[in-house]
Enzyme design. Structure first.
Site, PDB file in Angstrom:
ATOM      1  N   CYS A  89       0.806  -1.343   0.084  1.00 48.95           N
ATOM      2  CA  CYS A  89      -0.021  -0.027   0.118  1.00 48.95           C
ATOM      3  C   CYS A  89       1.078   1.326   0.017  1.00 48.95           C
ATOM      4  O   CYS A  89       1.889   1.330   0.712  1.00 48.95           O
ATOM      5  CB  CYS A  89      -0.989   0.212   1.226  1.00 48.95           C
ATOM      6  SG  CYS A  89      -1.966   1.378   1.306  1.00 48.95           S
ATOM      7  N   HIS A 131      -8.905  -3.582  -2.347  1.00 47.85           N
ATOM      8  CA  HIS A 131      -7.860  -2.619  -1.764  1.00 47.85           C
ATOM      9  C   HIS A 131      -8.436  -1.202  -1.848  1.00 47.85           C
ATOM     10  O   HIS A 131      -8.508  -0.548  -0.596  1.00 47.85           O
ATOM     11  CB  HIS A 131      -6.531  -3.070  -2.123  1.00 47.85           C
ATOM     12  CG  HIS A 131      -5.417  -2.076  -1.223  1.00 47.85           C
ATOM     13  ND1 HIS A 131      -4.876  -2.694  -0.392  1.00 47.85           N
ATOM     14  CD2 HIS A 131      -5.037  -0.745  -1.600  1.00 47.85           C
ATOM     15  CE1 HIS A 131      -3.881  -1.625  -0.020  1.00 47.85           C
ATOM     16  NE2 HIS A 131      -4.040  -0.656  -0.560  1.00 47.85           N
ATOM     17  N   GLU A 132      -8.657  -0.657  -3.156  1.00 47.69           N
ATOM     18  CA  GLU A 132      -8.894   0.851  -3.070  1.00 47.69           C
ATOM     19  C   GLU A 132     -10.334   0.940  -2.621  1.00 47.69           C
ATOM     20  O   GLU A 132     -10.465   1.975  -2.161  1.00 47.69           O
ATOM     21  CB  GLU A 132      -8.885   1.107  -4.417  1.00 47.69           C
ATOM     22  CG  GLU A 132      -7.361   1.057  -5.132  1.00 47.69           C
ATOM     23  CD  GLU A 132      -6.279   1.803  -4.360  1.00 47.69           C
ATOM     24  OE1 GLU A 132      -6.508   2.763  -3.957  1.00 47.69           O
ATOM     25  OE2 GLU A 132      -5.285   1.065  -4.282  1.00 47.69           O
ATOM     26  N   HIS A 135     -10.054   1.640   1.129  1.00 48.59           N
ATOM     27  CA  HIS A 135      -9.666   3.047   1.415  1.00 48.59           C
ATOM     28  C   HIS A 135     -10.822   3.938   1.454  1.00 48.59           C
ATOM     29  O   HIS A 135     -10.877   5.041   2.267  1.00 48.59           O
ATOM     30  CB  HIS A 135      -8.775   3.448   0.160  1.00 48.59           C
ATOM     31  CG  HIS A 135      -7.094   3.125   0.733  1.00 48.59           C
ATOM     32  ND1 HIS A 135      -6.356   3.538   1.806  1.00 48.59           N
ATOM     33  CD2 HIS A 135      -6.498   2.470  -0.277  1.00 48.59           C
ATOM     34  CE1 HIS A 135      -5.254   2.963   1.589  1.00 48.59           C
ATOM     35  NE2 HIS A 135      -5.104   2.223   0.552  1.00 48.59           N
TER      36      HIS A 135
END
EC number: 3.5.1.88
Length: 182
Positions: A89, A131-132, A135
């Site tokens: 990351c 993953h994004e 966020h």
């Protein structure tokens, strides 16, 4: 314009991003700046707006084919299987941790033209979407780890940060030689 990438410990990374309600010129400039920031990072494939301190549901990516992509208000509508991979990351630089995530996903969101789009992906691309999206919901890799993984990863992250700080304190060149006064 390139932004600074926010790193672990910055509270903006733990907050949920707001949905996009209108794609306008200001938002298009932000997307351009996000790509500049992503490329300036040197080793990322994707960047979410909260990573630059912007609490909007946007992420951009380029998987290396020069094919810039952006999505607003994304969501995973289907997922299947499992895939283990070392995940990294930009907001936790230098740390890679073996993590299990779904192998395939179907993501839905809005493109730069305001159109609803769906993207099917597997393995690395699917992992990147997940993953994004994390966020955008204030979730970091540390939150996805088992307690043993988290303990080990936090210790390693502290070692990385301490090494960076020690390196930053070293004199850069001969301009910092000691003066010997007589």
């Amino acid at each position: 314009m390139a932004y600074s990438i926010r790193t672990f410990g910055d509270p903006v990374l733990k907050s949920k991003a707001a949905p996009i309600t209108d794609v306008d010129g200001k938002l298009v400039r932000l997307v351009d700046d996000m790509f500049t920031t992503l490329y300036d990072s040197g080793n990322g494939i994707a960047l979410a707006a909260p990573q630059i301190g912007v609490q909007k549901q946007i992420f951009v990516w380029d998987l290396g084919e020069g094919d810039q992509q952006v999505i607003f208000n994304p969501e995973i509508v289907e997922s299947d299987g499992e895939w283990v991979y070392d995940e990294g990351c930009l907001s936790i630089p230098g740390l890679y941790v073996e993590m299990v995530r779904p192998k395939t996903v179907l993501m839905r969101g809005v493109d730069i033209n305001g159109e609803v789009v769906e993207r099917e992906a597997d393995e690395l691309e699917a992992r990147m979407y997940q993953h994004e999206l994390d966020h955008l919901h204030g979730v970091l890799m540390f939150d996805r780890m088992t307690s043993d993984q988290r303990k080990e990863a936090m210790a390693e992250f502290r070692r990385i940060k301490e090494a960076e700080q020690a390196e930053a304190l070293k004199p850069a060149d001969s301009r910092f030689r000691r003066l010997r006064l007589k």
